[in-house]
Design a protein around this motif. Structure first.
Motif, short mmCIF file in Angstrom:
data_model
loop_
_atom_site.label_atom_id
_atom_site.label_comp_id
_atom_site.label_asym_id
_atom_site.label_seq_id
_atom_site.Cartn_x
_atom_site.Cartn_y
_atom_site.Cartn_z
N VAL A 1 1.01 -0.98 0.04
CA VAL A 1 -0.11 -0.19 0.13
C VAL A 1 0.90 1.20 -0.04
N TYR A 2 0.52 2.34 -0.62
CA TYR A 2 1.33 3.23 -0.90
C TYR A 2 0.31 4.69 -0.25
N LEU A 3 1.38 5.65 0.06
CA LEU A 3 0.61 7.00 0.26
C LEU A 3 1.55 7.99 -0.25
N GLN A 4 0.98 8.59 -1.34
CA GLN A 4 1.65 9.70 -2.03
C GLN A 4 1.18 10.94 -1.44
N MET A 5 2.16 11.71 -1.05
CA MET A 5 1.89 12.93 -0.24
C MET A 5 2.39 14.25 -1.11
N ASN A 6 1.86 15.05 -1.25
CA ASN A 6 2.26 16.24 -2.25
C ASN A 6 2.06 17.36 -1.39
#
Length: 121
Positions: free
Chosen positions: A79-84
């Protein structure tokens, strides 16, 4: 045995991006709803992103909506969490967890070691 290993954290300046990863073992992320949580120093753990159903509709805390994206790769059981557009207030230890269907409530698994995200202004 359920095991979750988070990685990808680091120190960035405000406005930067990071992508967190959570490698799962002992179960399949395609069969369980997953979520990301964070805990800042001296504060309670809070949910930031989750799936409603395994790999289904996504939900976000108001504080991260429009900036963070949860996703998963079933083949990699990750599982990923892309944080911008990171902000100093995103500074925290981040954890992933299995969550009960359609809730923010984490299942009673052992928490992983987490991955630290530090955002400087």
């Amino acid at each position: 045995q359920v095991q979750l290993v988070e990685s990808g954290g680091g120190s960035v300046q405000a406005g930067g991006s990071l992508r967190l990863s959570c490698v799962a073992s002992g179960f399949s992320v395609s069969a369980d709803s997953m979520g990301w949580f964070r805990q800042a120093s001296g504060q309670e753990r809070e949910g930031v992103a989750r799936f409603g159903r395994p790999g289904g509709t996504t939900y976000y805390a108001d504080s991260v909506k429009g900036r963070f994206t949860i996703s998963q790769d079933n083949a990699k059981n990750t599982v990923y969490l892309q944080m911008n557009s990171l902000k100093p207030e995103d500074t925290a230890m981040y954890y992933c967890a299995r969550v009960y269907l359609m809730t923010w409530k984490p299942k009673p698994d052992r928490w992983g070691q987490g991955t630290q995200v530090t955002v400087s202004s």
